[in-house]
Scaffold this active site. Structure first.
Site, short mmCIF file in Angstrom:
data_model
loop_
_atom_site.label_atom_id
_atom_site.label_comp_id
_atom_site.label_asym_id
_atom_site.label_seq_id
_atom_site.Cartn_x
_atom_site.Cartn_y
_atom_site.Cartn_z
N ASN A 1 0.87 -1.18 0.00
CA ASN A 1 0.00 0.00 0.00
C ASN A 1 0.90 1.23 0.00
O ASN A 1 1.51 1.55 1.02
CB ASN A 1 -0.89 -0.02 1.26
N TRP A 2 0.98 1.86 -1.15
CA TRP A 2 1.90 3.01 -1.27
C TRP A 2 1.34 4.28 -0.62
O TRP A 2 2.02 5.29 -0.53
CB TRP A 2 2.22 3.27 -2.75
N HIS B 1 -9.42 1.42 5.15
CA HIS B 1 -8.12 1.57 5.82
C HIS B 1 -8.31 2.54 6.99
O HIS B 1 -9.07 3.51 6.89
CB HIS B 1 -7.07 2.11 4.84
N GLY C 1 3.05 -1.13 4.22
CA GLY C 1 3.07 0.29 3.89
C GLY C 1 4.48 0.73 3.52
O GLY C 1 4.96 0.52 2.41
N GLY C 2 5.19 1.33 4.49
CA GLY C 2 6.50 1.92 4.24
C GLY C 2 7.46 1.03 3.47
O GLY C 2 8.13 1.49 2.53
P1 13P Z 1 3.32 0.41 7.59
O1 13P Z 1 3.79 -0.90 6.98
O2 13P Z 1 4.06 1.58 7.08
O3 13P Z 1 3.25 0.30 9.07
O4 13P Z 1 1.81 0.63 7.07
C1 13P Z 1 0.90 -0.39 7.24
C2 13P Z 1 -0.34 -0.04 6.52
O5 13P Z 1 -1.08 0.84 6.93
C3 13P Z 1 -0.62 -0.77 5.27
O6 13P Z 1 -1.91 -0.54 4.83
#
Ligand code: 13P
Length: 258
Positions: free
Chosen positions: A10-11, A95, A232-233
């Site tokens: 998820n960018w 989300h 995410g990151g």
């Molecule tokens: P992180 O991996 O940056 O903690 O984000 C998780 C997220 O919200 C994926 O949808």
């Protein structure tokens, strides 16, 4: 048989045409890892079509949100049908950042998940408790209520993925303990099973999300009922995202495509 794991990136509101350079190595890795896992990238809508062009059939692309309606006077919104038109096969709905930033209720999330299904997309419905709710011992009750309110009727492995993302683990570098993840995922499986019957629900993928990285991925992916990750990151760079994909254990038998 356990479903084939899905590793989804998820960018969020990151990425531009320049970021597309990350996708070629991701496509190559996804091709190589195909028997082990399905790979999905959810870039911003602005580069969804270009992302699909690069990932081709090696990895899927998905949206990060959709409107419940198919068209109409909703300035700035994107319909599930429009995402499908660009080649998306999935869309994230509910989300926690949307639930918080845009006050999205369970009913809104459910309508969006229904829209996804109507457009032929798989909805990734996100649920997760806040830190206060966990500390108060209410985490499982919160998950039950979110699932009951956000997951539409007629859930199948083709139209639904559930992502468990504890709010306090998102972007914080903290992850839930293995025991807490196992408990939450078992609860999600059993709630879905009570509602839709065990046969169909066995194939529905339940992803863990929240500070997944190359170091903790193998441990998280080995937990019962964890059928992949929503990243995410660490999905923004090919190197870290591929390392997470490579952490999928090579144990499960190949299942049908995502
Ligand atoms: P992180 O991996 O940056 O903690 O984000 C998780 C997220 O919200 C994926 O949808």
């Amino acid at each position: 048989m356990a479903p084939r794991p899905l590793i989804a990136g998820n960018w969020k509101m990151n990425g531009s045409l320049k970021s597309l350079v990350e996708l070629k190595p991701i496509a190559e890795a996804a091709e190589r890892l195909r028997p082990r896992c399905d790979v999905l990238i959810c870039p911003p809508a602005t580069i969804l079509s270009a992302s699909h062009g690069i990932l081709g059939s090696a990895a899927a692309v998905g949206g990060q949100d959709c409107h419940a309606e198919a068209s109409g006077a909703h300035t700035g919104d994107v319909a599930a049908e429009m995402l499908a038109d660009l080649g998306a096969r999935f869309v994230i709905v509910g989300h926690s950042e949307r639930r918080t930033d845009h006050d999205e209720s369970d009913a809104v999330v459910r309508a969006k998940a229904e829209a996804a299904s109507r457009a032929g997309l798989t909805a990734i419905v996100c649920v997760g408790e806040s830190e206060e709710e966990r500390k108060a011992g209410r985490a499982l009750d919160v998950l039950r209520a979110q699932l009951a309110g956000s997951v539409p009727e007629g859930a199948t492995p083709d139209n639904l993925v559930v992502a468990y993302e504890p709010l306090w683990a998102i972007g914080s570098g903290r992850t839930a303990t293995s025991a807490d993840v196992a408990e939450a995922h078992a609860l999600i499986r059993s709630e879905l099973s009570d509602r839709f019957g065990p046969a169909g629900v066995a194939g529905i993928r339940i992803l863990y999300g929240g500070s997944v990285n190359p170091d903790n991925a193998a441990g998280l992916l080995a937990i019962d009922n964890v059928d992949g990750a929503l990243v995410g990151g660490c999905s923004l760079k090919a190197e870290t995202f591929i390392a997470i994909c490579e952490a999928v254990p090579d144990l499960r038998e190949p299942a049908s495509a995502a």
